[in-house]
Design a protein around this motif. Structure first.
Motif, mmCIF file in Angstrom:
data_model
loop_
_atom_site.group_PDB
_atom_site.id
_atom_site.type_symbol
_atom_site.label_atom_id
_atom_site.label_comp_id
_atom_site.label_asym_id
_atom_site.label_seq_id
_atom_site.Cartn_x
_atom_site.Cartn_y
_atom_site.Cartn_z
ATOM 1 N N ALA A 141 0.847 -1.191 0.000
ATOM 2 C CA ALA A 141 0.000 0.000 0.000
ATOM 3 C C ALA A 141 0.885 1.245 0.000
ATOM 4 C CB ALA A 141 -0.932 0.010 1.211
ATOM 5 N N LEU A 142 0.293 2.358 -0.476
ATOM 6 C CA LEU A 142 1.037 3.610 -0.592
ATOM 7 C C LEU A 142 0.188 4.789 -0.133
ATOM 8 C CD1 LEU A 142 2.510 3.417 -4.216
ATOM 9 C CD2 LEU A 142 3.782 3.071 -2.088
ATOM 10 N N VAL A 143 0.867 5.816 0.376
ATOM 11 C CA VAL A 143 0.312 7.155 0.518
ATOM 12 C C VAL A 143 1.325 8.097 -0.132
ATOM 13 C CG1 VAL A 143 -0.415 8.992 2.082
ATOM 14 C CG2 VAL A 143 -0.872 6.597 2.678
ATOM 15 N N PRO A 144 1.025 8.716 -1.265
ATOM 16 C CA PRO A 144 2.003 9.588 -1.914
ATOM 17 C C PRO A 144 2.312 10.817 -1.056
ATOM 18 C CG PRO A 144 0.237 8.969 -3.428
ATOM 19 C CD PRO A 144 -0.204 8.565 -2.055
ATOM 20 N N PRO A 145 3.544 11.321 -1.123
ATOM 21 C CA PRO A 145 3.892 12.512 -0.346
ATOM 22 C C PRO A 145 3.341 13.779 -0.994
ATOM 23 C CG PRO A 145 5.751 11.855 -1.687
ATOM 24 C CD PRO A 145 4.692 10.814 -1.899
ATOM 25 N N ALA A 146 3.290 14.850 -0.225
ATOM 26 C CA ALA A 146 2.803 16.124 -0.749
ATOM 27 C C ALA A 146 3.735 16.676 -1.815
ATOM 28 C CB ALA A 146 2.646 17.126 0.395
ATOM 29 N N ASP A 147 5.053 16.444 -1.669
ATOM 30 C CA ASP A 147 6.030 16.945 -2.630
ATOM 31 C C ASP A 147 6.843 15.778 -3.178
ATOM 32 O OD1 ASP A 147 7.863 18.288 -4.133
ATOM 33 O OD2 ASP A 147 8.740 19.457 -2.491
ATOM 34 N N PRO A 148 6.363 15.118 -4.231
ATOM 35 C CA PRO A 148 7.056 13.925 -4.723
ATOM 36 C C PRO A 148 8.359 14.219 -5.446
ATOM 37 C CG PRO A 148 5.187 14.437 -6.128
ATOM 38 C CD PRO A 148 5.117 15.379 -4.965
ATOM 39 N N GLY A 149 8.636 15.481 -5.759
ATOM 40 C CA GLY A 149 9.840 15.794 -6.510
ATOM 41 C C GLY A 149 11.058 16.086 -5.674
ATOM 42 N N ALA A 150 10.885 16.263 -4.377
ATOM 43 C CA ALA A 150 12.012 16.632 -3.516
ATOM 44 C C ALA A 150 12.661 15.385 -2.926
ATOM 45 C CB ALA A 150 11.537 17.540 -2.388
ATOM 46 N N PRO A 151 13.997 15.307 -2.891
ATOM 47 C CA PRO A 151 14.657 14.195 -2.193
ATOM 48 C C PRO A 151 14.203 14.135 -0.737
ATOM 49 C CG PRO A 151 16.235 15.403 -3.510
ATOM 50 C CD PRO A 151 14.973 16.218 -3.516
ATOM 51 N N ALA A 152 13.842 12.965 -0.288
ATOM 52 C CA ALA A 152 13.212 12.834 1.023
ATOM 53 C C ALA A 152 14.076 12.040 1.985
ATOM 54 C CB ALA A 152 11.850 12.154 0.881
ATOM 55 N N ARG A 153 14.150 12.509 3.216
ATOM 56 C CA ARG A 153 14.683 11.684 4.302
ATOM 57 C C ARG A 153 13.663 10.586 4.596
ATOM 58 N NH1 ARG A 153 16.977 15.110 8.939
ATOM 59 N NH2 ARG A 153 18.655 15.139 7.411
ATOM 60 N N VAL A 154 14.158 9.404 4.942
ATOM 61 C CA VAL A 154 13.297 8.229 5.105
ATOM 62 C C VAL A 154 13.389 7.701 6.526
ATOM 63 C CG1 VAL A 154 12.963 5.831 4.387
ATOM 64 C CG2 VAL A 154 13.422 7.578 2.677
ATOM 65 N N ALA A 155 12.250 7.318 7.079
ATOM 66 C CA ALA A 155 12.206 6.550 8.331
ATOM 67 C C ALA A 155 11.720 5.140 8.004
ATOM 68 C CB ALA A 155 11.273 7.203 9.334
ATOM 69 N N VAL A 156 12.433 4.136 8.492
ATOM 70 C CA VAL A 156 12.014 2.734 8.365
ATOM 71 C C VAL A 156 11.645 2.277 9.769
ATOM 72 C CG1 VAL A 156 12.682 0.417 7.648
ATOM 73 C CG2 VAL A 156 13.597 2.412 6.422
ATOM 74 N N MET A 157 10.364 1.980 9.999
ATOM 75 C CA MET A 157 9.884 1.738 11.350
ATOM 76 C C MET A 157 9.024 0.480 11.425
ATOM 77 S SD MET A 157 11.199 4.330 12.972
ATOM 78 C CE MET A 157 10.401 4.064 14.565
ATOM 79 N N ASN A 158 8.999 -0.112 12.618
ATOM 80 C CA ASN A 158 8.246 -1.354 12.819
ATOM 81 C C ASN A 158 6.845 -1.114 13.358
ATOM 82 O OD1 ASN A 158 8.724 -0.631 15.472
ATOM 83 N ND2 ASN A 158 9.579 -2.607 16.082
ATOM 84 N N ALA A 159 6.360 0.120 13.302
ATOM 85 C CA ALA A 159 5.009 0.450 13.749
ATOM 86 C C ALA A 159 4.560 1.690 12.992
ATOM 87 C CB ALA A 159 4.976 0.707 15.257
ATOM 88 N N MET A 160 3.239 1.964 13.027
ATOM 89 C CA MET A 160 2.701 3.149 12.363
ATOM 90 C C MET A 160 1.555 3.693 13.199
ATOM 91 S SD MET A 160 1.184 3.527 8.487
ATOM 92 C CE MET A 160 0.545 5.114 7.913
ATOM 93 N N ARG A 161 1.826 4.792 13.885
ATOM 94 C CA ARG A 161 0.821 5.426 14.726
ATOM 95 C C ARG A 161 0.852 6.928 14.470
ATOM 96 N NH1 ARG A 161 3.700 2.015 18.297
ATOM 97 N NH2 ARG A 161 2.525 0.142 18.844
#
Length: 234
Positions: A141-161
């Motif tokens: 599943a996906l949720v696109p970001p508000a600014d898809p053209g900018a290089p993004a810092r990424v968080a890889v996490m084992n939960a989503m709250r």
């Protein structure tokens, strides 16, 4: 040639697990082949022909008497922490992501704790998504970001709250990678402009199993490894 003791000790160090032997064998006997699986259901009814080896089963608690001549190694929590969507520097290294650093978050109550990492891929959304899809063989599943053209810092996490999304957003994160999409946090992600990639729980575990096999082959070049239950998409 490694012995069962060698493999158990290596797994304990790598995955920070105290108990990695589920079914003991002969500690000093050489292990020429190791079959890795996520769960007993991934194993065929009978083992491959030839000399017995050893098994690594991520969820071994329902193994029962399958493959009785094979000793069994296991890791559950340590495997999930180190080799799926958590604090996984091996993933950052494989993808060439810069500056991976751990992120440990504690919400209200012990069950709200989450672990993971933050890294800087230096890629805009379309390229980052293509990289993840290539490495993991797709996403759930996906949720696109508000600014898809900018290089993004990424968080890889084992939960989503929701509160965790707000925490990582405050650290400059633009894309959140996890195992499963939590519907209750989607509105928060959209409100913050965060992109979300839910890889799929099993898909991330299959990646971890293949990564574990790669690391074992590097540590023990004479060890023959076979992964059951999913191909290596990378």
């Amino acid at each position: 040639m490694p012995t069962l003791t060698d493999l158990a000790a290596w797994l304990g160090r790598r995955l920070q697990e105290d108990r990695t032997v589920w079914r003991p064998g002969t500690p000093g006997a050489p292990v020429r082949r190791l079959v890795l699986a996520l769960e007993p259901g991934d194993l065929p009814p009978t083992p491959p022909p030839g000399e017995a080896g050893a098994l690594f089963v991520h969820r071994a608690f329902r193994l029962g008497e399958r493959w009785p001549a094979w000793p069994v190694l296991t890791s559950h929590d340590g495997f999930d922490r180190a080799l799926t969507t958590g604090e996984n520097p091996a993933l950052a290294a494989r993808l060439g992501w810069a500056a991976p650093r751990p992120l440990h978050w504690k919400g209200p109550g012990d069950r709200s704790a989450a672990t993971g990492m933050v890294a800087d891929p230096g890629l805009p959304w379309p390229e980052l998504l293509a990289q993840l899809d290539h490495e993991f063989g797709g996403h759930e599943a996906l949720v696109p970001p508000a600014d898809p053209g900018a290089p993004a810092r990424v968080a890889v996490m084992n939960a989503m709250r929701p509160e965790l999304l707000r925490e990582v957003h405050g650290r400059g994160v633009g894309v959140y990678v996890t195992g499963q999409l939590r519907p209750g946090a989607v509105d928060t992600a959209r409100g913050l402009g965060l992109g979300v990639v839910a890889l799929g729980h099993r898909r991330s575990e299959v990646w971890g199993l293949h990564q574990l096999a790669r690391e074992l082959r590097a540590a023990f070049p004479e060890l023959d490894t076979t992964v059951l239950g999913g191909r290596d998409p990378g």
